[in-house]
Motif scaffolding. Structure first.
Motif, short mmCIF file in Angstrom:
data_model
loop_
_atom_site.label_atom_id
_atom_site.label_comp_id
_atom_site.label_asym_id
_atom_site.label_seq_id
_atom_site.Cartn_x
_atom_site.Cartn_y
_atom_site.Cartn_z
N HIS A 117 12.19 -62.21 7.88
CA HIS A 117 11.74 -61.92 6.53
C HIS A 117 12.85 -61.47 5.59
O HIS A 117 12.64 -61.35 4.40
N SER A 164 21.74 -55.36 7.77
CA SER A 164 21.65 -53.99 7.26
C SER A 164 23.03 -53.36 7.36
O SER A 164 23.91 -53.89 8.01
N ALA A 169 22.72 -51.36 16.02
CA ALA A 169 21.55 -50.48 16.24
C ALA A 169 21.35 -50.16 17.71
O ALA A 169 20.34 -49.57 18.09
N LEU A 171 20.95 -50.94 21.91
CA LEU A 171 20.23 -51.91 22.72
C LEU A 171 19.01 -52.42 21.97
O LEU A 171 18.35 -51.65 21.26
N ILE A 173 15.56 -52.95 21.50
CA ILE A 173 14.40 -52.29 22.12
C ILE A 173 13.39 -53.32 22.62
O ILE A 173 12.71 -53.11 23.62
N ALA A 215 23.00 -44.90 19.70
CA ALA A 215 22.77 -45.26 21.12
C ALA A 215 23.78 -46.29 21.64
O ALA A 215 24.96 -46.02 21.69
N GLY A 216 23.28 -47.48 22.01
CA GLY A 216 24.18 -48.50 22.55
C GLY A 216 25.31 -48.87 21.58
O GLY A 216 26.39 -49.29 22.01
N GLU A 241 19.30 -41.26 22.77
CA GLU A 241 18.28 -41.77 23.70
C GLU A 241 17.08 -40.84 23.87
O GLU A 241 15.94 -41.29 23.92
N VAL A 247 16.35 -41.67 28.87
CA VAL A 247 17.47 -40.85 29.34
C VAL A 247 18.73 -41.70 29.37
O VAL A 247 18.73 -42.80 29.94
N TYR A 356 8.04 -45.46 19.29
CA TYR A 356 9.31 -45.48 18.56
C TYR A 356 9.40 -46.73 17.68
O TYR A 356 9.80 -46.67 16.51
N LYS A 361 9.03 -49.25 12.24
CA LYS A 361 8.41 -50.17 11.29
C LYS A 361 7.69 -49.43 10.17
O LYS A 361 7.77 -49.82 9.01
N ARG A 363 8.38 -46.51 8.99
CA ARG A 363 9.37 -45.88 8.13
C ARG A 363 9.70 -46.80 6.96
O ARG A 363 9.91 -46.39 5.84
N LYS A 364 9.74 -48.09 7.30
CA LYS A 364 10.08 -49.07 6.26
C LYS A 364 8.92 -49.21 5.27
O LYS A 364 9.13 -49.30 4.08
C1 LIG Z 1 16.64 -41.78 35.05
C2 LIG Z 1 17.51 -42.65 34.23
C3 LIG Z 1 17.68 -43.97 34.84
C4 LIG Z 1 18.14 -45.03 34.22
C5 LIG Z 1 18.45 -45.11 32.77
C6 LIG Z 1 17.23 -45.42 32.00
C7 LIG Z 1 17.11 -45.68 30.77
C8 LIG Z 1 18.17 -45.80 29.77
C9 LIG Z 1 17.66 -46.78 28.85
C10 LIG Z 1 18.07 -47.18 27.71
C11 LIG Z 1 19.18 -46.81 26.91
C12 LIG Z 1 19.09 -47.27 25.63
C13 LIG Z 1 20.12 -47.11 24.63
C14 LIG Z 1 19.76 -47.75 23.32
O1 LIG Z 1 20.61 -48.29 22.69
S1 LIG Z 1 18.13 -47.73 22.79
C15 LIG Z 1 18.18 -48.28 21.10
C16 LIG Z 1 18.35 -47.11 20.23
N1 LIG Z 1 18.51 -47.51 18.88
C17 LIG Z 1 17.99 -46.82 17.88
O2 LIG Z 1 17.36 -45.81 18.06
C18 LIG Z 1 18.21 -47.37 16.50
C19 LIG Z 1 16.94 -47.67 15.83
N2 LIG Z 1 17.19 -48.27 14.54
C20 LIG Z 1 17.47 -47.55 13.43
O3 LIG Z 1 17.60 -46.35 13.46
C21 LIG Z 1 17.65 -48.30 12.17
O4 LIG Z 1 17.11 -49.58 12.33
C22 LIG Z 1 19.12 -48.46 11.70
C23 LIG Z 1 19.65 -47.10 11.21
C24 LIG Z 1 20.01 -49.02 12.79
C25 LIG Z 1 19.15 -49.45 10.48
O5 LIG Z 1 18.22 -49.00 9.51
P1 LIG Z 1 17.72 -50.00 8.38
O6 LIG Z 1 16.82 -49.22 7.49
O7 LIG Z 1 18.87 -50.68 7.76
O8 LIG Z 1 16.93 -51.13 9.17
P2 LIG Z 1 15.44 -51.05 9.72
O9 LIG Z 1 14.51 -51.47 8.64
O10 LIG Z 1 15.19 -49.76 10.38
O11 LIG Z 1 15.48 -52.16 10.85
C26 LIG Z 1 15.42 -53.57 10.55
C27 LIG Z 1 14.64 -54.25 11.65
O12 LIG Z 1 15.36 -54.12 12.87
C28 LIG Z 1 14.51 -53.52 13.86
N3 LIG Z 1 15.34 -52.71 14.75
C29 LIG Z 1 16.09 -51.67 14.43
N4 LIG Z 1 16.74 -51.19 15.50
C30 LIG Z 1 16.38 -51.98 16.53
C31 LIG Z 1 16.71 -51.99 17.91
N5 LIG Z 1 17.58 -51.09 18.46
N6 LIG Z 1 16.16 -52.92 18.68
C32 LIG Z 1 15.31 -53.83 18.17
N7 LIG Z 1 14.95 -53.88 16.87
C33 LIG Z 1 15.49 -52.95 16.06
C34 LIG Z 1 13.51 -52.70 13.05
O13 LIG Z 1 12.38 -52.43 13.79
C35 LIG Z 1 13.28 -53.61 11.89
O14 LIG Z 1 12.42 -54.63 12.36
P3 LIG Z 1 11.34 -55.29 11.41
O15 LIG Z 1 12.13 -55.87 10.29
O16 LIG Z 1 10.43 -54.18 10.94
O17 LIG Z 1 10.65 -56.30 12.24
#
Ligand SMILES: CC/C=C\C/C=C\C/C=C\C=C\CC(=O)SCCNC(=O)CCNC(=O)[C@H](O)C(C)(C)COP(=O)(O)OP(=O)(O)OC[C@H]1O[C@@H](n2cnc3c(N)ncnc32)[C@H](O)[C@@H]1OP(=O)(O)O
Length: 365
Positions: A117, A164, A169, A171, A173, A215-216, A241, A247, A356, A361, A363-364
């Motif tokens: 979009h 953006s 952002a 991993l 999700i 995060a990642g 995380e 975790v 989460y 979503k 928030r947007k």
């Molecule tokens: C016992 C232990 C044993 C083993 C270990 C176990 C587990 C460990 C597991 C996992 C570790 C994970 C590490 C990670 O990386 S998790 C991902 C964390 N990321 C986040 O929290 C970031 C989330 N995103 C944001 O905060 C924001 O999007 C932003 C600041 C990066 C950008 O903000 P904007 O306002 O510019 O953009 P948005 O409108 O928020 O996003 C646009 C669009 O993108 C989608 N999106 C954002 N981030 C992600 C993502 N990480 N993955 C997938 N999709 C993402 C968001 O939903 C929007 O989608 P739509 O347009 O609404 O469809």
């Protein structure tokens, strides 16, 4: 380091193309045409653009995977392939990792264009037809499908997608939500591979952080040797995380401890803190802040200082500093994958991820 390189050798280049086509998640990429276009432009893959300056031996790797450079299996595969190619290229001594802010794609189509979009359709040729329209989000799959009745003879259209203001952002999700254990295991192996290759790289590596890096994305940044961040109040960085109810694995934690020390890492991880650029500088999570338009040029200037050090001395020292941390994952890879899969597929964790995603979503909206 040698171990890391040996391990990575299993990514054959012949496997790259098939991986790229198989795993395309949203069906928005037209892999073959884009790949050949990228080759002509001296880039290596659709989600990542690499420019190697042979006169300096410095490569700039630009992440260009809208909307937020999230680390999907596709993305990670491309990232690893690119890193491996640069690692093998003796003329490449330094690597700068950054994000592009705009991204151009070429699609071959007949009369329908499918994009996310945030897509703007700019030009369609031939026949000459100019459309400028922001698409609205319509379907539950997250895809928008529009038909262009006036352009039934469309052959090629140039589509520009906007990223953006993010470095990455983290991993993707969606790779961890509602997926089979097998697929989760495959994904986690690719996350491990990305970190092993980056943290163990023989190249001098600099993260030019021109956007948020949670995060990642933060892991990728602290996997480099040096971090330069844009001094922009909208950007944040950190291993958040726990805020998602998950975790950070031990090797995320180890990399953070190696970067900021034990106490700052403890606070940072337990609270899932995302730091503003000045706060990140204060705890040593990044090394330098510069105005946004100087992030890349500063990274290039800084790289020349790193490359003034004889390679072998720098590489052996880097290995001495990081080997123990790398070996810990190398000797626990399978157990780490098993842990991840059993953790992430738990109902309670899946519920946290769903909440989460909904929060992101809403928030947007
Ligand atoms: C016992 C232990 C044993 C083993 C270990 C176990 C587990 C460990 C597991 C996992 C570790 C994970 C590490 C990670 O990386 S998790 C991902 C964390 N990321 C986040 O929290 C970031 C989330 N995103 C944001 O905060 C924001 O999007 C932003 C600041 C990066 C950008 O903000 P904007 O306002 O510019 O953009 P948005 O409108 O928020 O996003 C646009 C669009 O993108 C989608 N999106 C954002 N981030 C992600 C993502 N990480 N993955 C997938 N999709 C993402 C968001 O939903 C929007 O989608 P739509 O347009 O609404 O469809």
């Amino acid at each position: 380091m040698a171990n890391v390189l040996r391990n990575s050798a299993k990514f054959g280049f012949s496997g790259v193309l098939s991986q790229l086509s198989i795993h395309s998640r949203h069906g928005r990429e037209c892999v073959s045409p884009c790949f050949s276009l990228q080759q002509r432009n001296n880039s290596t893959s659709p989600k990542i653009k690499v420019d190697l300056d042979n006169s300096t031996g410095v490569a700039v790797l630009r992440m260009q995977s809208p909307p937020v450079n999230s680390l999907s299996l596709d993305f990670l595969t491309e990232f690893c392939i690119n890193l491996e190619k640069l690692e093998m290229d003796k003329s490449c001594r330094g690597l700068i990792i950054t994000s592009v802010s705009t991204h151009t794609h070429t699609h071959t189509d007949t009369d329908t264009v499918t994009q996310s979009h945030k897509t703007m359709i700019h030009t369609i040729t031939p026949p000459v037809c100019v459309v400028s329209q922001t698409l609205s989000k319509v379907s539950s799959t997250g895809l928008d499908i529009i038909t262009l009745p006036v352009c039934v003879c469309v052959c090629v259209c140039l589509v520009s997608q906007t990223l953006s203001k993010v470095f990455s952002a983290g991993l993707d999700i969606m790779e961890m939500y509602g997926k089979s254990p097998e697929r989760c295991g495959e994904f986690w192996k690719a996350v491990q591979e990305m970190w092993l290759k980056l943290y163990g790289s023989n190249m001098a590596t600099i993260a030019a952080i021109n956007g948020s890096s949670p995060a990642g994305g933060c892991l990728m940044s602290i996997g480099c040797d040096y971090r330069i961040m844009a001094d922009n109040p909208r950007y944040s960085i950190g291993l958040n995380e726990t805020q998602l109810g998950i975790v950070a694995p031990f090797w995320f934690k180890d990399t953070l401890v190696n970067t900021v020390g034990n106490r700052a890492a403890e606070l940072s991880l337990e609270l899932g803190l995302l730091y503003s650029a000045p706060d990140a500088l204060k705890i040593g999570l990044v090394d330098q802040l510069v105005p946004e338009d100087q992030v890349l040029s500063t990274a290039q200037d800084t790289m020349s200082k790193w490359l003034a050090v004889p390679d072998h001395a720098r590489q052996i020292t880097k290995s001495m500093m990081r080997k123990q941390t790398i070996d810990k994952l190398l000797s626990n890879r399978e157990a780490d994958i098993t842990n991840f899969v059993s953790f992430i597929t738990k109902d309670s964790i899946q519920r946290s991820l769903r909440m989460y995603l909904e929060m992101l979503k809403s928030r947007k909206a």
